[in-house]
Scaffold this active site. Sequence first.
Site, PDB file in Angstrom:
ATOM      1  N   ASP A  20       0.658  -1.254  -0.185  1.00 58.56           N
ATOM      2  CA  ASP A  20      -0.206  -0.037   0.126  1.00 58.56           C
ATOM      3  C   ASP A  20       0.752   1.214  -0.013  1.00 58.56           C
ATOM      4  O   ASP A  20       1.929   1.282   0.521  1.00 58.56           O
ATOM      5  CB  ASP A  20      -0.787  -0.080   1.263  1.00 58.56           C
ATOM      6  CG  ASP A  20      -1.951   0.880   1.227  1.00 58.56           C
ATOM      7  OD1 ASP A  20      -2.380   1.470   0.039  1.00 58.56           O
ATOM      8  OD2 ASP A  20      -2.681   1.189   2.148  1.00 58.56           O
ATOM      9  N   HIS A  37       2.166   3.402  -9.139  1.00 61.33           N
ATOM     10  CA  HIS A  37       1.954   2.084  -9.392  1.00 61.33           C
ATOM     11  C   HIS A  37       3.091   1.632 -10.167  1.00 61.33           C
ATOM     12  O   HIS A  37       3.570   0.393  -9.831  1.00 61.33           O
ATOM     13  CB  HIS A  37       0.748   1.896 -10.222  1.00 61.33           C
ATOM     14  CG  HIS A  37      -0.704   2.158  -9.232  1.00 61.33           C
ATOM     15  ND1 HIS A  37      -0.804   1.802  -7.977  1.00 61.33           N
ATOM     16  CD2 HIS A  37      -1.638   3.026  -9.473  1.00 61.33           C
ATOM     17  CE1 HIS A  37      -1.919   2.178  -7.459  1.00 61.33           C
ATOM     18  NE2 HIS A  37      -2.777   2.824  -8.274  1.00 61.33           N
ATOM     19  N   LEU A 131      11.451 -19.544  -4.851  1.00 64.73           N
ATOM     20  CA  LEU A 131      10.478 -18.972  -4.224  1.00 64.73           C
ATOM     21  C   LEU A 131       9.029 -19.132  -5.042  1.00 64.73           C
ATOM     22  O   LEU A 131       9.347 -19.273  -6.349  1.00 64.73           O
ATOM     23  CB  LEU A 131      10.775 -17.405  -4.310  1.00 64.73           C
ATOM     24  CG  LEU A 131       9.648 -16.614  -3.576  1.00 64.73           C
ATOM     25  CD1 LEU A 131       9.582 -16.553  -2.456  1.00 64.73           C
ATOM     26  CD2 LEU A 131      10.050 -15.218  -4.361  1.00 64.73           C
TER      27      LEU A 131
HETATM   28  C1  IPE Z   1      -5.295  -2.838   0.040  1.00 64.79           C
HETATM   29  O1  IPE Z   1      -5.090  -1.501  -0.362  1.00 64.79           O
HETATM   30  C2  IPE Z   1      -5.470  -3.471  -1.250  1.00 64.79           C
HETATM   31  C3  IPE Z   1      -4.101  -3.720  -2.239  1.00 64.79           C
HETATM   32  C4  IPE Z   1      -2.667  -3.276  -1.521  1.00 64.79           C
HETATM   33  C5  IPE Z   1      -4.035  -4.306  -3.329  1.00 64.79           C
HETATM   34  P1  IPE Z   1      -6.077  -0.323  -0.326  1.00 64.79           P
HETATM   35  O2  IPE Z   1      -5.388   0.803  -0.703  1.00 64.79           O
HETATM   36  O3  IPE Z   1      -7.170  -0.844  -1.579  1.00 64.79           O
HETATM   37  O4  IPE Z   1      -6.874  -0.522   0.753  1.00 64.79           O
HETATM   38  P2  IPE Z   1      -7.928   0.379   1.836  1.00 64.79           P
HETATM   39  O5  IPE Z   1      -8.992   0.433   0.827  1.00 64.79           O
HETATM   40  O6  IPE Z   1      -7.286   1.799   2.007  1.00 64.79           O
HETATM   41  O7  IPE Z   1      -8.027  -0.267   3.077  1.00 64.79           O
HETATM   42  C1  IPE Z   2      -1.674  -0.023  -3.239  1.00 65.24           C
HETATM   43  O1  IPE Z   2      -1.479   1.386  -3.392  1.00 65.24           O
HETATM   44  C2  IPE Z   2      -1.835  -0.377  -4.698  1.00 65.24           C
HETATM   45  C3  IPE Z   2      -3.291  -0.798  -4.939  1.00 65.24           C
HETATM   46  C4  IPE Z   2      -4.147  -0.714  -4.081  1.00 65.24           C
HETATM   47  C5  IPE Z   2      -3.420  -1.124  -6.257  1.00 65.24           C
HETATM   48  P1  IPE Z   2      -2.704   2.678  -3.322  1.00 65.24           P
HETATM   49  O2  IPE Z   2      -3.092   3.001  -4.948  1.00 65.24           O
HETATM   50  O3  IPE Z   2      -3.637   2.098  -2.386  1.00 65.24           O
HETATM   51  O4  IPE Z   2      -1.828   3.804  -2.738  1.00 65.24           O
HETATM   52  P2  IPE Z   2      -2.582   4.453  -1.736  1.00 65.24           P
HETATM   53  O5  IPE Z   2      -3.090   4.108  -0.365  1.00 65.24           O
HETATM   54  O6  IPE Z   2      -3.527   5.594  -2.333  1.00 65.24           O
HETATM   55  O7  IPE Z   2      -1.294   5.804  -1.351  1.00 65.24           O
HETATM   56 MG    MG Z   3      -4.044   2.206  -0.449  1.00 64.52          MG
END
Ligand code: IPE
Ligand code: IPE
Ligand code: MG
Length: 250
Positions: A20, A37, A131
């Site tokens: 995240d 990303h 892995l």
């Molecule tokens: C969790 O991240 C899902 C992934 C890392 C793929 P999100 O950014 O979607 O989670 P929430 O919604 O903030 O909990």
């Molecule tokens: C995690 O990073 C990747 C996915 C959920 C696909 P986020 O896109 O949720 O990044 P933040 O949480 O908005 O910073």
């Molecule tokens: Mg996120």
Amino acid sequence: MEEITLDPQRMPKHIAIIMDGNGRWAKQRGLDRVFGHREGANAVRRIVRACGELQIPYLTLYAFSTENWNRPKYEVEALMALLIKSIQEEVPELMKNNVRLNAIGHLADLPQQCQDALTEAIRTTSANTGLTLTISLSYSGRSELKYCMREIAKKAKKNEIDIDGISEETICQHLYTSALPDPDIMIRTGGEQRVSNFLLWQIAYAELFFTPVMWPDFDKPHLLEILSQYQNRERRYGKTSEQIAASTKI
Ligand code: IPE
Ligand code: IPE
Ligand code: MG
């Protein structure tokens, strides 16, 4: 930075990571979320290599949740395009590092091109013995449990399963993760302290680590620091500290 020495006897078998913070990483730099990303994909490459070097048998990454379909169409499309590109481009690196690719989630939701790239990469890497890298795509723990329950119910209806014989083992065998051990460690980057529907059944006794480091910045030294902390934790599984000490005495 202080040198970290790890005990080879106390390494985790399975690390699960909620990757995240990509969006915030980009925003902090005045960039579009999609750049986060893209940079996140580089972090995946680094951490896969690090886990291989550390001889960790299983790494499971949360790449796209069931809930992530609700993001703006533009971001979802960019993520799917990045996924297809990364899967195709990473196969030589996976082969070089002896990594076996695996995927969990409701994969039929993914664009056909993505499903095809995945199938091909999984097939190509299937004989690798290092892995096992599992990517979770269109995954959520509750949805996984829903499909698991449906499968068990179907078998019970056909008398292939005895209802009173349904055990925890039966449930494990019907999850997407039936071939994987439960994670020993679950890491979430990006500062949030929640599990966001990841591996709900499987993390029953995982050690949880939350780091403020955004996923695109996450690197081997952060992983080593977490592994060092993990080795200093006592996994008691309901027992007392004294019982654990007695059972580990030689
Ligand atoms: C969790 O991240 C899902 C992934 C890392 C793929 P999100 O950014 O979607 O989670 P929430 O919604 O903030 O909990
Ligand atoms: C995690 O990073 C990747 C996915 C959920 C696909 P986020 O896109 O949720 O990044 P933040 O949480 O908005 O910073
Ligand atoms: Mg996120």
